[in-house]
Design an enzyme around this catalytic site. Structure first.
Site, PDB file in Angstrom:
ATOM      1  N   SER A 137      -2.679   6.873  -7.984  1.00 50.66           N
ATOM      2  CA  SER A 137      -2.812   7.695  -6.773  1.00 50.66           C
ATOM      3  C   SER A 137      -3.844   8.770  -7.037  1.00 50.66           C
ATOM      4  CB  SER A 137      -1.477   8.366  -6.452  1.00 50.66           C
ATOM      5  OG  SER A 137      -1.645   9.381  -5.479  1.00 50.66           O
ATOM      6  N   TYR A 150       5.433  13.782  -9.718  1.00 52.57           N
ATOM      7  CA  TYR A 150       4.872  12.588  -9.055  1.00 52.57           C
ATOM      8  C   TYR A 150       3.430  12.367  -9.518  1.00 52.57           C
ATOM      9  CZ  TYR A 150       2.931   9.342  -5.747  1.00 52.57           C
ATOM     10  OH  TYR A 150       2.284   8.253  -5.217  1.00 52.57           O
TER      11      TYR A 150
HETATM   12  P1  NDP Z   1       6.773   2.664   0.697  1.00 52.42           P
HETATM   13  O1  NDP Z   1       7.874   3.663   0.558  1.00 52.42           O
HETATM   14  O2  NDP Z   1       6.457   2.139   2.023  1.00 52.42           O
HETATM   15  O3  NDP Z   1       7.053   1.430  -0.310  1.00 52.42           O
HETATM   16  C1  NDP Z   1       7.534   1.666  -1.604  1.00 52.42           C
HETATM   17  C2  NDP Z   1       8.028   0.375  -2.234  1.00 52.42           C
HETATM   18  O4  NDP Z   1       8.472   0.650  -3.568  1.00 52.42           O
HETATM   19  C3  NDP Z   1       9.202  -0.248  -1.479  1.00 52.42           C
HETATM   20  O5  NDP Z   1       8.987  -1.630  -1.318  1.00 52.42           O
HETATM   21  C4  NDP Z   1      10.393  -0.004  -2.393  1.00 52.42           C
HETATM   22  O6  NDP Z   1      11.309  -1.098  -2.359  1.00 52.42           O
HETATM   23  C5  NDP Z   1       9.720   0.030  -3.774  1.00 52.42           C
HETATM   24  N1  NDP Z   1      10.575   0.752  -4.711  1.00 52.42           N
HETATM   25  C6  NDP Z   1      10.863   2.064  -4.773  1.00 52.42           C
HETATM   26  N2  NDP Z   1      11.771   2.307  -5.730  1.00 52.42           N
HETATM   27  C7  NDP Z   1      12.081   1.098  -6.290  1.00 52.42           C
HETATM   28  C8  NDP Z   1      12.969   0.667  -7.298  1.00 52.42           C
HETATM   29  N3  NDP Z   1      13.778   1.524  -7.971  1.00 52.42           N
HETATM   30  N4  NDP Z   1      13.023  -0.638  -7.597  1.00 52.42           N
HETATM   31  C9  NDP Z   1      12.250  -1.539  -6.943  1.00 52.42           C
HETATM   32  N5  NDP Z   1      11.394  -1.197  -5.965  1.00 52.42           N
HETATM   33  C10 NDP Z   1      11.317   0.099  -5.651  1.00 52.42           C
HETATM   34  O7  NDP Z   1       5.496   3.367   0.054  1.00 52.42           O
HETATM   35  P2  NDP Z   1       3.992   2.848  -0.275  1.00 52.42           P
HETATM   36  O8  NDP Z   1       3.766   1.472   0.173  1.00 52.42           O
HETATM   37  O9  NDP Z   1       3.087   3.913   0.181  1.00 52.42           O
HETATM   38  O10 NDP Z   1       4.048   2.929  -1.861  1.00 52.42           O
HETATM   39  C11 NDP Z   1       3.582   1.915  -2.717  1.00 52.42           C
HETATM   40  C12 NDP Z   1       2.954   2.556  -3.939  1.00 52.42           C
HETATM   41  O11 NDP Z   1       1.795   3.271  -3.540  1.00 52.42           O
HETATM   42  C13 NDP Z   1       3.838   3.588  -4.661  1.00 52.42           C
HETATM   43  O12 NDP Z   1       3.675   3.410  -6.048  1.00 52.42           O
HETATM   44  C14 NDP Z   1       3.260   4.930  -4.215  1.00 52.42           C
HETATM   45  O13 NDP Z   1       3.490   5.935  -5.163  1.00 52.42           O
HETATM   46  C15 NDP Z   1       1.792   4.569  -4.124  1.00 52.42           C
HETATM   47  N6  NDP Z   1       0.905   5.399  -3.315  1.00 52.42           N
HETATM   48  C16 NDP Z   1       1.200   5.678  -2.004  1.00 52.42           C
HETATM   49  C17 NDP Z   1       0.301   6.424  -1.255  1.00 52.42           C
HETATM   50  C18 NDP Z   1       0.575   6.812   0.153  1.00 52.42           C
HETATM   51  O14 NDP Z   1      -0.012   7.783   0.649  1.00 52.42           O
HETATM   52  N7  NDP Z   1       1.401   6.080   0.878  1.00 52.42           N
HETATM   53  C19 NDP Z   1      -0.987   6.862  -1.815  1.00 52.42           C
HETATM   54  C20 NDP Z   1      -1.168   6.516  -3.202  1.00 52.42           C
HETATM   55  C21 NDP Z   1      -0.273   5.797  -3.899  1.00 52.42           C
HETATM   56  P3  NDP Z   1      12.903  -0.961  -2.219  1.00 52.42           P
HETATM   57  O15 NDP Z   1      13.197   0.404  -1.655  1.00 52.42           O
HETATM   58  O16 NDP Z   1      13.313  -2.090  -1.336  1.00 52.42           O
HETATM   59  O17 NDP Z   1      13.403  -1.135  -3.622  1.00 52.42           O
HETATM   60  C1  8X3 Z   2       0.352   9.544  -2.448  1.00 53.85           C
HETATM   61  C2  8X3 Z   2      -0.828  10.387  -2.114  1.00 53.85           C
HETATM   62  O1  8X3 Z   2      -1.666  12.767  -2.028  1.00 53.85           O
HETATM   63  O2  8X3 Z   2       0.310  12.232  -0.727  1.00 53.85           O
HETATM   64  O3  8X3 Z   2       0.251   9.112  -3.757  1.00 53.85           O
HETATM   65  O4  8X3 Z   2       0.444  12.427  -3.118  1.00 53.85           O
HETATM   66  S1  8X3 Z   2      -0.395  12.026  -2.008  1.00 53.85           S
END
Ligand code: NDP
Ligand code: 8X3
Length: 256
Positions: A137, A150
């Protein structure tokens, strides 16, 4: 034989969009996450193409069991999308919950490590053309108030990716740290403990990256010629701009 991608966090956001992108375009997909009903929806949408396996990233035994449960006709895995993860809490120290910090480390750091370790033998057996895409990220590079643990977990992803490249030198496996900025998903709802209104508000007056933008990028990475490794991708929506560090004036400090 169709190539196979193994996706963590396939039940929502980036992971679900990536599952659909690959399933629609000739790959088979192992979709993982904790929410079985969402995995079942993906399976119903793409019968024989998507295979869901329940897996909890905070539990190494669950990861081991999930990898062991990959059906033979979904082997070998050619691409690992290490995407599952989360942020919990928005407060700066000391107003934090140590249990949330632990969950972020167990999910974003330990979960990613264990998934990688379990799948490395299969990826090595594929050799040339295999790939791993780790989701970091911009929070791992640019500090912001409340980003504390985070952001640190995502800085870990950045460096682990680089170190893994060195350890796997000569295997043919490509490894990328994909580091997005502001992107629409359920990320903010999770971070705020289930506030979906806050989630909507976060994206209401701006144009964030969309899960499909991430899916397109993973697709591009996984389908590059075998000899090409993209080390790092930092991507933001046009509406998000990194700025220089903050400078405080003397009268903005508490008096000694
Ligand atoms: P969402 O919350 O939409 O999706 C997150 C996913 O992670 C879900 O499918 C969830 O599945 C899974 N997850 C969380 N905890 C667990 C666990 N203990 N075991 C298995 N699966 C888990 O968020 P995003 O799609 O945005 O996030 C995806 C990735 O992108 C993350 O790593 C996030 O940190 C990263 N990210 C997001 C950004 C944003 O602005 N959205 C920007 C940069 C990075 P379930 O709950 O079914 O287990
Ligand atoms: C998610 C992006 O900037 O909201 O990783 O933390 S930010």
């Amino acid at each position: 034989m169709k190539p196979v991608i193994f996706i963590t966090g396939a039940t929502s956001g980036f992971g679900a969009a990536t599952a659909r992108q690959f399933a629609r375009n000739g790959w088979k997909v192992i979709a993982t996450g904790r929410r079985r009903e969402r995995l079942a929806e993906l399976e119903a949408e793409f019968p024989e193409i998507v295979h869901g396996i329940e897996m909890d990233l905070t539990d190494p035994a669950s990861i081991k069991a999930a990898v062991k449960a990959i059906p033979e006709n979904f082997q070998p895995v050619r691409c690992l999308f290490n995407n599952g993860g989360l942020a919990l809490g928005v407060n700066p120290v000391p107003d934090i919950d140590p249990a949330q910090w632990r969950t972020m480390v167990e999910t974003n750091v330990m979960g990613l490590i264990h998934t990688t370790l379990e799948l490395l033998p299969m990826l090595k057996s594929v050799g040339k053309g295999a790939s791993i895409v780790n989701v970091g990220s911009i929070a791992g590079r640019y500090a912001y108030t409340g980003g504390n643990v985070y952001g640190a977990t995502k800085a870990f992803v950045h460096q682990f990716t680089a170190n893994l490249r060195t350890d796997t030198m000569g295997t043919g496996i490509r490894i990328t740290s994909l580091e997005p900025g502001h992107a629409k998903s359920e990320f903010t709802a999770v971070r705020t403990g289930g506030d979906f209104e806050a989630n909507e508000k976060m994206y209401a007056d701006n144009d964030p990256l969309l899960p499909e933008d991430i899916a397109d990028t993973v697709w591009w990475l996984a389908n590059l010629p075998d000899h090409v490794n993209v080390n790092i991708i930092e991507m933001m929506p046009v509406c998000q701009v990194p700025q220089r560090p903050v400078l405080l004036k003397r009268d903005e400090f508490p008096s000694a």
